[in-house]
Design a protein around this motif. Structure first.
Motif, PDB file in Angstrom:
ATOM      1  N   UNK A  40       0.833  -1.201   0.000  1.00 38.23           N
ATOM      2  CA  UNK A  40       0.000   0.000   0.000  1.00 38.23           C
ATOM      3  C   UNK A  40       0.870   1.255   0.000  1.00 38.23           C
ATOM      4  N   UNK A  41       1.902   1.281   0.833  1.00 33.11           N
ATOM      5  CA  UNK A  41       2.796   2.448   0.883  1.00 33.11           C
ATOM      6  C   UNK A  41       3.510   2.627  -0.460  1.00 33.11           C
ATOM      7  N   UNK A  42       3.923   1.527  -1.073  1.00 36.05           N
ATOM      8  CA  UNK A  42       4.576   1.595  -2.366  1.00 36.05           C
ATOM      9  C   UNK A  42       3.646   2.178  -3.429  1.00 36.05           C
ATOM     10  N   UNK A  43       2.392   1.715  -3.454  1.00 33.47           N
ATOM     11  CA  UNK A  43       1.451   2.213  -4.445  1.00 33.47           C
ATOM     12  C   UNK A  43       1.129   3.685  -4.227  1.00 33.47           C
ATOM     13  N   UNK A  46       4.055   5.654  -5.416  1.00 33.68           N
ATOM     14  CA  UNK A  46       4.096   5.611  -6.876  1.00 33.68           C
ATOM     15  C   UNK A  46       3.079   6.572  -7.475  1.00 33.68           C
ATOM     16  N   UNK A  47       1.870   6.590  -6.943  1.00 34.00           N
ATOM     17  CA  UNK A  47       0.830   7.486  -7.453  1.00 34.00           C
ATOM     18  C   UNK A  47       1.214   8.942  -7.230  1.00 34.00           C
ATOM     19  N   UNK A  48       1.712   9.270  -6.024  1.00 36.92           N
ATOM     20  CA  UNK A  48       2.119  10.660  -5.769  1.00 36.92           C
ATOM     21  C   UNK A  48       3.287  11.072  -6.650  1.00 36.92           C
ATOM     22  N   UNK A  49       4.164  10.141  -6.970  1.00 32.21           N
ATOM     23  CA  UNK A  49       5.276  10.450  -7.865  1.00 32.21           C
ATOM     24  C   UNK A  49       4.801  10.754  -9.273  1.00 32.21           C
ATOM     25  N   UNK A  50       3.788  10.056  -9.751  1.00 27.44           N
ATOM     26  CA  UNK A  50       3.253  10.287 -11.090  1.00 27.44           C
ATOM     27  C   UNK A  50       2.471  11.602 -11.106  1.00 27.44           C
ATOM     28  N   UNK A  51       1.725  11.895 -10.051  1.00 26.80           N
ATOM     29  CA  UNK A  51       0.911  13.111  -9.992  1.00 26.80           C
ATOM     30  C   UNK A  51       1.775  14.356  -9.935  1.00 26.80           C
ATOM     31  N   UNK A  52       2.891  14.290  -9.269  1.00 26.51           N
ATOM     32  CA  UNK A  52       3.762  15.477  -9.110  1.00 26.51           C
ATOM     33  C   UNK A  52       4.392  15.909 -10.412  1.00 26.51           C
ATOM     34  N   UNK A  53       4.536  15.031 -11.367  1.00 24.22           N
ATOM     35  CA  UNK A  53       5.195  15.383 -12.630  1.00 24.22           C
ATOM     36  C   UNK A  53       4.295  16.142 -13.462  1.00 24.22           C
TER      37      UNK A  53
END
Length: 53
Positions: A40-43, A46-53
């Motif tokens: 869950x923490x990994x996902x 990952x989602x926050x990393x994609x959203x920040x770009x």
């Protein structure tokens, strides 16, 4: 956290080999819970990393 999940999984395997079913079940349950928390923490990361770009 994934490291702790692997450690508890190994403890569960060793306990199962020696016939300590209660200990093996407990360690396997802890390993499973830690793995899902890690997932869950990994996902989320990952989602926050994609959203920040």
């Amino acid at each position: 956290m994934l490291h702790y999940a692997v450690v508890f999984f190994v403890i569960a395997l060793i306990a199962a080999v020696f016939g300590f079913t209660g200990i093996a079940a407990g360690a396997a349950e802890i390993a499973k819970i830690l793995f899902f928390i890690f997932l869950v923490i990994f996902l989320v990361t990952l989602i926050f990393g994609v959203v920040r770009r």
